[in-house]
Design a protein around this motif. Sequence first.
Motif, PDB file in Angstrom:
ATOM      1  N   ALA A  63       0.815  -1.217   0.000  1.00  0.00           N
ATOM      2  CA  ALA A  63       0.000   0.000   0.000  1.00  0.00           C
ATOM      3  C   ALA A  63       0.845   1.263   0.000  1.00  0.00           C
ATOM      4  O   ALA A  63       0.339   2.356  -0.279  1.00  0.00           O
ATOM      5  CB  ALA A  63      -0.924   0.005   1.222  1.00  0.00           C
ATOM      6  N   THR A  64       2.126   1.119   0.284  1.00  0.00           N
ATOM      7  CA  THR A  64       2.991   2.289   0.477  1.00  0.00           C
ATOM      8  C   THR A  64       3.179   3.133  -0.786  1.00  0.00           C
ATOM      9  O   THR A  64       3.084   4.369  -0.716  1.00  0.00           O
ATOM     10  CB  THR A  64       4.346   1.846   1.048  1.00  0.00           C
ATOM     11  OG1 THR A  64       4.125   1.230   2.326  1.00  0.00           O
ATOM     12  CG2 THR A  64       5.296   3.015   1.197  1.00  0.00           C
ATOM     13  N   PRO A  65       3.459   2.566  -1.950  1.00  0.00           N
ATOM     14  CA  PRO A  65       3.660   3.418  -3.131  1.00  0.00           C
ATOM     15  C   PRO A  65       2.468   4.318  -3.442  1.00  0.00           C
ATOM     16  O   PRO A  65       2.649   5.504  -3.759  1.00  0.00           O
ATOM     17  CB  PRO A  65       3.912   2.407  -4.256  1.00  0.00           C
ATOM     18  CG  PRO A  65       4.482   1.214  -3.566  1.00  0.00           C
ATOM     19  CD  PRO A  65       3.758   1.140  -2.254  1.00  0.00           C
ATOM     20  N   ALA A  66       1.255   3.783  -3.354  1.00  0.00           N
ATOM     21  CA  ALA A  66       0.070   4.601  -3.635  1.00  0.00           C
ATOM     22  C   ALA A  66      -0.064   5.732  -2.622  1.00  0.00           C
ATOM     23  O   ALA A  66      -0.428   6.864  -2.974  1.00  0.00           O
ATOM     24  CB  ALA A  66      -1.186   3.731  -3.622  1.00  0.00           C
ATOM     25  N   PHE A  67       0.251   5.437  -1.364  1.00  0.00           N
ATOM     26  CA  PHE A  67       0.170   6.467  -0.326  1.00  0.00           C
ATOM     27  C   PHE A  67       1.221   7.547  -0.560  1.00  0.00           C
ATOM     28  O   PHE A  67       0.958   8.743  -0.401  1.00  0.00           O
ATOM     29  CB  PHE A  67       0.350   5.833   1.057  1.00  0.00           C
ATOM     30  CG  PHE A  67      -0.114   6.706   2.191  1.00  0.00           C
ATOM     31  CD1 PHE A  67      -1.413   6.642   2.645  1.00  0.00           C
ATOM     32  CD2 PHE A  67       0.757   7.602   2.803  1.00  0.00           C
ATOM     33  CE1 PHE A  67      -1.858   7.457   3.682  1.00  0.00           C
ATOM     34  CE2 PHE A  67       0.339   8.415   3.839  1.00  0.00           C
ATOM     35  CZ  PHE A  67      -0.969   8.335   4.282  1.00  0.00           C
ATOM     36  N   ILE A  68       2.426   7.130  -0.926  1.00  0.00           N
ATOM     37  CA  ILE A  68       3.491   8.094  -1.212  1.00  0.00           C
ATOM     38  C   ILE A  68       3.111   8.968  -2.399  1.00  0.00           C
ATOM     39  O   ILE A  68       3.350  10.184  -2.397  1.00  0.00           O
ATOM     40  CB  ILE A  68       4.821   7.366  -1.477  1.00  0.00           C
ATOM     41  CG1 ILE A  68       5.375   6.781  -0.164  1.00  0.00           C
ATOM     42  CG2 ILE A  68       5.847   8.302  -2.103  1.00  0.00           C
ATOM     43  CD1 ILE A  68       6.637   5.954  -0.333  1.00  0.00           C
ATOM     44  N   ASN A  69       2.500   8.377  -3.412  1.00  0.00           N
ATOM     45  CA  ASN A  69       2.060   9.163  -4.573  1.00  0.00           C
ATOM     46  C   ASN A  69       1.114  10.280  -4.166  1.00  0.00           C
ATOM     47  O   ASN A  69       1.122  11.366  -4.745  1.00  0.00           O
ATOM     48  CB  ASN A  69       1.363   8.253  -5.587  1.00  0.00           C
ATOM     49  CG  ASN A  69       2.317   7.761  -6.658  1.00  0.00           C
ATOM     50  OD1 ASN A  69       3.318   8.404  -6.948  1.00  0.00           O
ATOM     51  ND2 ASN A  69       2.012   6.623  -7.245  1.00  0.00           N
ATOM     52  N   GLN A  70       0.291  10.026  -3.144  1.00  0.00           N
ATOM     53  CA  GLN A  70      -0.702  11.004  -2.727  1.00  0.00           C
ATOM     54  C   GLN A  70      -0.161  11.981  -1.689  1.00  0.00           C
ATOM     55  O   GLN A  70      -0.398  13.182  -1.763  1.00  0.00           O
ATOM     56  CB  GLN A  70      -1.928  10.279  -2.141  1.00  0.00           C
ATOM     57  CG  GLN A  70      -3.065  11.200  -1.744  1.00  0.00           C
ATOM     58  CD  GLN A  70      -3.721  11.871  -2.929  1.00  0.00           C
ATOM     59  OE1 GLN A  70      -3.669  11.377  -4.040  1.00  0.00           O
ATOM     60  NE2 GLN A  70      -4.319  13.032  -2.707  1.00  0.00           N
ATOM     61  N   TYR A  71       0.605  11.463  -0.709  1.00  0.00           N
ATOM     62  CA  TYR A  71       0.975  12.301   0.430  1.00  0.00           C
ATOM     63  C   TYR A  71       2.480  12.518   0.583  1.00  0.00           C
ATOM     64  O   TYR A  71       2.915  13.198   1.504  1.00  0.00           O
ATOM     65  CB  TYR A  71       0.422  11.694   1.727  1.00  0.00           C
ATOM     66  CG  TYR A  71      -1.080  11.621   1.738  1.00  0.00           C
ATOM     67  CD1 TYR A  71      -1.847  12.778   1.872  1.00  0.00           C
ATOM     68  CD2 TYR A  71      -1.747  10.406   1.587  1.00  0.00           C
ATOM     69  CE1 TYR A  71      -3.228  12.720   1.870  1.00  0.00           C
ATOM     70  CE2 TYR A  71      -3.131  10.338   1.586  1.00  0.00           C
ATOM     71  CZ  TYR A  71      -3.862  11.501   1.736  1.00  0.00           C
ATOM     72  OH  TYR A  71      -5.229  11.440   1.735  1.00  0.00           O
ATOM     73  N   ASP A  72       3.285  11.928  -0.270  1.00  0.00           N
ATOM     74  CA  ASP A  72       4.734  12.138  -0.285  1.00  0.00           C
ATOM     75  C   ASP A  72       5.431  11.654   0.987  1.00  0.00           C
ATOM     76  O   ASP A  72       6.520  12.111   1.312  1.00  0.00           O
ATOM     77  CB  ASP A  72       5.062  13.616  -0.520  1.00  0.00           C
ATOM     78  CG  ASP A  72       6.381  13.792  -1.267  1.00  0.00           C
ATOM     79  OD1 ASP A  72       6.649  13.001  -2.175  1.00  0.00           O
ATOM     80  OD2 ASP A  72       7.144  14.715  -0.931  1.00  0.00           O
ATOM     81  N   VAL A  73       4.833  10.733   1.705  1.00  0.00           N
ATOM     82  CA  VAL A  73       5.454  10.057   2.845  1.00  0.00           C
ATOM     83  C   VAL A  73       4.868   8.654   2.948  1.00  0.00           C
ATOM     84  O   VAL A  73       3.876   8.332   2.295  1.00  0.00           O
ATOM     85  CB  VAL A  73       5.200  10.788   4.194  1.00  0.00           C
ATOM     86  CG1 VAL A  73       5.968  12.084   4.290  1.00  0.00           C
ATOM     87  CG2 VAL A  73       3.720  11.012   4.413  1.00  0.00           C
TER      88      VAL A  73
END
Length: 649
Positions: free
Chosen positions: A106-116
């Motif tokens: 799930a991390t890449p999608a979250f990083i794409n949205q929130y940059d962390v």
Amino acid sequence: MKTINHLYTLLRPYLALVFLLLAIFSISRLALLLWLQQRIGDINTTQLFLGGLRIDISTSVYLSVPVLVVVLLSSFVGNSVMHRINRFSTIYSAFVVTLVVLMELATPAFINQYDVRPNRLFIEYLAYPHEVFSMLVNGHLATLVVSVVLAAAAFVIAKQYFTRTGRNMQESRSFFSAILLSLLVLPLVALAARGTLGHRPINPALVYFSQDALVNSLTLNSLYSVAFAFKNMSSEQGAQQLYGTMDENEIIDVVKQESYKASFVSEQIPTLATNTPFNQGPKKNLVIILEESLGARFVGALGGVGLTPHIDKLYEQGWGFDNLYATGTRSVRGIEAVMTGFLPSPSRSVVKLSKSQQHFSTIAQILANQGYTTQFVYGGESHFDNMKSFFLGNGVQHIVDFDDIEDPQFVSSWGASDVDLFRQADKELVKLNAQDKPFFSLIFTSSNHDPFEIPQDSVELPEGFSSDNPARDKAIMYADKALGEFITTAQRQEYWQNTVFLVVADHDVRVYGKEPVPIKSFHIPAVILNAGVQKRDQRLVSQIDLPVTLLSLVGVDAPTPMTGLDLTKEYPVERAMMQYYDNFAYIENNTASILMPGKKVSYWHYDKHAKEQKEVPEDASMKVISHKALAHVLFSSMAYQQQLYRLQD
């Protein structure tokens, strides 16, 4: 040698889980680093991986404690019980591996949205499974399917693996082995879990080494990041724990001085003050249109890519702010700023905190006390993000949400489309205007929210326009079109003549950048219509200035605790402030002071035209700004905890 073999066989299920988790964390971190190499540039990879290893060891050891307990208990139980607890150990280990794999997927999608990495936002969204699941199915179906399939495969493979690792435990267990394991292993496990010999156990601050929030988050693993955020949320860590302390009287003095109010009227509510309003005539109605996820980088009037022709037109008709900044990265933070004028803080927005659910100053409460009818209009479900509870407890008398939208023509994951929302909002304003009293309405849009669902063929991107995210860009154009149609309709209605309108974004669609607080990503549009002011305002201003200014424009002079500036007046300084996870930025004129955990402070030259801000060395004038920054963020926590942000009884 035989004893060592027995101990190893006995410990094998525990060691297998620990080392498998370490392998997953390390592989995921390496993959993320390769993927993000262009974004993060040159960093100290050795420091990143060593810090990450410390966090991963602590996480893996903590997660594996139940298996260690099974190992130690195995020497004191019979074969039948041993079989059951061994089965539990196998299922538990497989479940933990699956959970870790799922979080890393799930991390890449979250990083794409929130940059962390996933953090407290991840937890807050889990409180709304219907909305989140709908968003995933409609906007991220492929990612969801792949993640579920890989997680299921991880569970099956892990279960088979851990079944094999525990096969010979029964032959190796003995009372002597249990005692020896306790003496040898437990101290090492405790040390590994604690992660340090220092006074405090390991925490993110011990492994952070960069001013880039994304880089720092890579030193964590996603499960640890979410768990640490949950721990902090449960205690709602005060700003003083992150940034340092200051005498309470000094905090109040600084905040009062920087609010430039003429007359403070209460000792119990230190910032409660009166303000001479711009409008000296009859009170006007007020409508706030809060646009979801609309950064200045999309707005042509602000030098953006030009996807908002209708907002651009509004900038020509009203009082447009060219240099206004959001206070945070979530809708609730935008609601907090626009509805309450409350200073941002490292805790959750007051919309969600317990002590602010009643008797907390909002523009709705102030206007209700002045005889206004107050209303909230939303195309989704108003309970989301605790909005309904907060609004009803603090001055909003009527709520119109999805169930009240008449015959919506298009329904997305987040509710009725903006066109349907504005159609209903117009009906509501007509009804409010028919009453013999002034009114206030907050209209909150949602079409421009991931997964960016809009009616098919409703808009098309400009010919030749290059887009890295067509769905998002079309949603922005659709939201802008819906807004333009509503304003055109409103201008023909009777209520328009005596109503001040504010159109403002809650935040940008995403925040990213290498600075401790990527200021450029907080730049948002705002324009006030029908207030007797038509100009382009170049001043640096904050979202928290808007409610104070609106009260002045509609002609309300009631005392409020708001510390924002009435922008109908001129002040000797320009300033804005914003919260980005655990970092707090205070900008004054062209200098930004950024407070970080561990009492760290950095200074940056602020230039809205620059792609990236430039860090500068500290001097005496900058220390003054950091002092103001500390006072404001401490006041936010203090005012909430001591319930100082309220109106007079």
